[in-house]
Enzyme design. Structure first.
Site, mmCIF file in Angstrom:
data_model
loop_
_atom_site.group_PDB
_atom_site.id
_atom_site.type_symbol
_atom_site.label_atom_id
_atom_site.label_comp_id
_atom_site.label_asym_id
_atom_site.label_seq_id
_atom_site.Cartn_x
_atom_site.Cartn_y
_atom_site.Cartn_z
ATOM 1 N N SER A 164 -17.764 -10.363 5.921
ATOM 2 C CA SER A 164 -19.342 -9.829 5.951
ATOM 3 C C SER A 164 -19.824 -9.941 7.249
ATOM 4 O O SER A 164 -19.250 -10.584 8.242
ATOM 5 C CB SER A 164 -19.641 -10.291 5.036
ATOM 6 O OG SER A 164 -21.318 -10.102 5.774
ATOM 7 N N TYR A 177 -25.222 -17.264 1.551
ATOM 8 C CA TYR A 177 -24.384 -16.172 1.938
ATOM 9 C C TYR A 177 -23.947 -16.564 3.437
ATOM 10 O O TYR A 177 -22.932 -16.197 3.844
ATOM 11 C CB TYR A 177 -25.353 -15.171 2.154
ATOM 12 C CG TYR A 177 -23.947 -13.937 1.552
ATOM 13 C CD1 TYR A 177 -23.623 -13.690 0.178
ATOM 14 C CD2 TYR A 177 -24.134 -12.995 2.721
ATOM 15 C CE1 TYR A 177 -22.538 -12.156 0.277
ATOM 16 C CE2 TYR A 177 -23.057 -12.036 2.709
ATOM 17 C CZ TYR A 177 -22.309 -11.496 2.001
ATOM 18 O OH TYR A 177 -22.073 -10.474 1.198
#
Length: 283
Positions: A164, A177
């Site tokens: 990501s 995350y």
């Protein structure tokens, strides 16, 4: 549909890229985690259309059946098999790999499954962190450990990991995350370091993609802030990006197929940063 709303993701067969590769056959198997929806579903379908026997795994059994049905609806070339499995359970992951090996030579692994939780560090629930760690980092490591011997026996394979923009820089209130996405890039490089050129690895880093989770966030954010869905995407989510459109899941699936193909034989330990200028450009 109003120009102020955001169209949901669509997957048409014409959106799927085809790559010429002698290993893209029904005798070779790809395992795709998170295969019940979003990027995982799209990747499973893209790989099947490229002729690879594809195993989609997830805890969502209904979603997995939906992936199989979507593949049948599109008439993809290869088979899609739904094998339910929990990334927090080693025995279930081992069973998925064992069943996948019965379908052919395991050549490809796409670690895509992920979850999100928003909280400041001082408020972050550690039980939630533990689950995120198991699903997004320990699970990919364990599956890689299980699959690498099969890949070596078959003459080589490739592991692709879903990273990501948060594996390049961080935003507040997403500590777990952020940590998982930086960590998955470390796993990617570690696989490359030990692969002896026979087993490759790569990661893919995107900004916002039209997954069900993200689409639900758009609607909720628009309502809470009193702005349009389009403004949520362009100003809130993609405010720093140069490309003001979210990616479609199938576009990410195409990147996985490219990374698995011989076209990417020099892509090893590297990250495909496909973020519309999100992380490396400034106003």
């Amino acid at each position: 549909m109003s120009e102020d709303t955001v169209a949901p993701a669509e997957l048409e067969r014409s959106d799927i890229e085809r790559f010429s590769d002698e290993r893209f056959t029904g005798d070779n198997v790809a395992i795709v985690t998170g295969g019940a929806s979003g990027i995982g579903r799209a990747t499973a379908i893209v790989l099947a259309e490229n002729g690879v026997t594809t195993v989609a795994t997830d805890v969502d059994e209904d979603g997995l059946e939906g992936t199989v049905e979507k593949g049948e609806e599109l008439g993809v070339e290869g088979e899609i098999h739904a094998l339910p499995g929990d990334l927090t359970d080693d025995a279930e992951m081992a069973a998925v790999v064992e069943e996948a090996a019965e379908l052919g030579d395991i050549r490809f692994l796409a670690n895509i499954a992920g979850i999100q939780h928003i909280d400041a560090i001082e408020d972050f629930p550690m039980d939630t962190y533990d689950v995120m760690h198991q699903v997004m980092l320990r699970g990919p490591l364990y599956l890689s450990k299980l699959c690498l011997p099969h890949m070596e026996e078959a003459g080589g394979g490739v592991i692709g990991n879903m990273a990501s923009v948060h594996g390049h820089y961080v935003t507040r209130d997403k500590v777990a995350y952020n940590m998982m996405k930086f960590g998955i890039r470390g796993l990617t490089r570690s696989i490359a370091a030990e692969g002896e050129g026979q087993n490759r690895s790569f990661s893919i880093s995107t900004g916002y993609v039209k997954t069900p989770l993200v689409m639900n966030q758009i609607e909720d954010t628009a309502e809470s802030r009193g702005i349009t869905e389009r403004e949520v995407v362009e100003d809130v989510m993609l405010g720093q990006a140069r490309t003001k459109e979210m990616m479609e899941p199938v576009e990410v699936g195409n990147l996985f197929a490219f990374g698995f193909s011989q076209n990417a034989r020099h892509l090893n330990g590297n990250d495909l940063l496909w973020d519309g200028g999100y992380t490396h450009t400034y106003e």
